[in-house]
Design a protein around this motif. Sequence first.
Motif, PDB file in Angstrom:
ATOM      1  N   UNK A 107       0.838  -1.201   0.000  1.00  0.00           N
ATOM      2  CA  UNK A 107       0.000   0.000   0.000  1.00  0.00           C
ATOM      3  C   UNK A 107       0.876   1.255   0.000  1.00  0.00           C
ATOM      4  N   UNK A 108       1.924   1.247   0.801  1.00  0.00           N
ATOM      5  CA  UNK A 108       2.842   2.386   0.829  1.00  0.00           C
ATOM      6  C   UNK A 108       3.518   2.585  -0.522  1.00  0.00           C
ATOM      7  N   UNK A 109       3.860   1.507  -1.190  1.00  0.00           N
ATOM      8  CA  UNK A 109       4.475   1.593  -2.516  1.00  0.00           C
ATOM      9  C   UNK A 109       3.513   2.190  -3.529  1.00  0.00           C
ATOM     10  N   UNK A 110       2.255   1.806  -3.453  1.00  0.00           N
ATOM     11  CA  UNK A 110       1.266   2.352  -4.381  1.00  0.00           C
ATOM     12  C   UNK A 110       1.051   3.847  -4.159  1.00  0.00           C
ATOM     13  N   UNK A 111       1.057   4.274  -2.911  1.00  0.00           N
ATOM     14  CA  UNK A 111       0.945   5.708  -2.623  1.00  0.00           C
ATOM     15  C   UNK A 111       2.192   6.435  -3.136  1.00  0.00           C
ATOM     16  N   UNK A 112       3.344   5.834  -2.991  1.00  0.00           N
ATOM     17  CA  UNK A 112       4.594   6.455  -3.449  1.00  0.00           C
ATOM     18  C   UNK A 112       4.636   6.616  -4.958  1.00  0.00           C
ATOM     19  N   UNK A 113       3.999   5.690  -5.678  1.00  0.00           N
ATOM     20  CA  UNK A 113       3.974   5.783  -7.143  1.00  0.00           C
ATOM     21  C   UNK A 113       3.330   7.084  -7.588  1.00  0.00           C
ATOM     22  N   UNK A 114       2.315   7.527  -6.895  1.00  0.00           N
ATOM     23  CA  UNK A 114       1.641   8.781  -7.242  1.00  0.00           C
ATOM     24  C   UNK A 114       2.639   9.935  -7.199  1.00  0.00           C
ATOM     25  N   UNK A 115       3.422  10.013  -6.146  1.00  0.00           N
ATOM     26  CA  UNK A 115       4.376  11.109  -6.004  1.00  0.00           C
ATOM     27  C   UNK A 115       5.534  10.995  -6.998  1.00  0.00           C
ATOM     28  N   UNK A 116       5.923   9.774  -7.308  1.00  0.00           N
ATOM     29  CA  UNK A 116       7.003   9.580  -8.279  1.00  0.00           C
ATOM     30  C   UNK A 116       6.559  10.043  -9.662  1.00  0.00           C
ATOM     31  N   UNK A 117       5.353   9.646 -10.070  1.00  0.00           N
ATOM     32  CA  UNK A 117       4.841  10.083 -11.367  1.00  0.00           C
ATOM     33  C   UNK A 117       4.641  11.592 -11.406  1.00  0.00           C
ATOM     34  N   UNK A 118       4.164  12.174 -10.314  1.00  0.00           N
ATOM     35  CA  UNK A 118       3.964  13.619 -10.275  1.00  0.00           C
ATOM     36  C   UNK A 118       5.300  14.357 -10.367  1.00  0.00           C
ATOM     37  N   UNK A 119       6.336  13.826  -9.767  1.00  0.00           N
ATOM     38  CA  UNK A 119       7.655  14.474  -9.784  1.00  0.00           C
ATOM     39  C   UNK A 119       8.279  14.416 -11.171  1.00  0.00           C
ATOM     40  N   UNK A 120       8.211  13.264 -11.802  1.00  0.00           N
ATOM     41  CA  UNK A 120       8.897  13.101 -13.093  1.00  0.00           C
ATOM     42  C   UNK A 120       8.007  13.390 -14.290  1.00  0.00           C
ATOM     43  N   UNK A 121       6.697  13.288 -14.163  1.00  0.00           N
ATOM     44  CA  UNK A 121       5.823  13.475 -15.317  1.00  0.00           C
ATOM     45  C   UNK A 121       4.922  14.682 -15.219  1.00  0.00           C
ATOM     46  N   UNK A 122       4.987  15.402 -14.136  1.00  0.00           N
ATOM     47  CA  UNK A 122       4.151  16.583 -13.972  1.00  0.00           C
ATOM     48  C   UNK A 122       2.839  16.263 -13.282  1.00  0.00           C
TER      49      UNK A 122
END
Length: 173
Positions: A107-122
């Motif tokens: 679950x923590x990894x799935x939440x982290x994916x949101x921030x990773x995509x927002x950081x690198x993809x806008x």
Amino acid sequence: HYEKYLPYLLTVFFFIWISNMIGLIPFFPGSGNVMGNIAVTATLAVFTFLITNLSANKHYWKHIFNPPAPMGVNIIIIIIEFLSVFIKPFALMIRLFANITAGHIIILSLVSIIFIFAEFGGTTAGFGSSIIAGLFILFMNALELLVAALQAYIFTMLSAVFIGQAIEEPTHH
């Protein structure tokens, strides 16, 4: 002779189950991941270990130190049986800890994916990934409800089996 051990087994079951359920409620006071703490699962395993070995009858110890096996294999079986006395509670501890922690890490990894995509993809990528990740998070939380009850059941059932093996009366054929 199950009546003697039923209070312990019921207490362990409901403690694990309720602790896991409360741990799924975000921002609830005291809703930490209790079974994700190795010290808690170790304590429960030690209690099972002590109850099992202190309640064991002579038939149980005779089976461990004098197994019905040919003499050449007897030494190896004695070593394995003696080690199993300590491996069983260790397996209880690790199984409960790892299964509960794994779900929280996913679950923590799935939440982290949101921030990773927002950081690198806008912002657009972050928003798009949040919808998909959010659906997976809901699925994982539903799965965690099942895992919470299942792990309580498994720990309790294995504890009951280990205690039952220790207090089993010999059968004469």
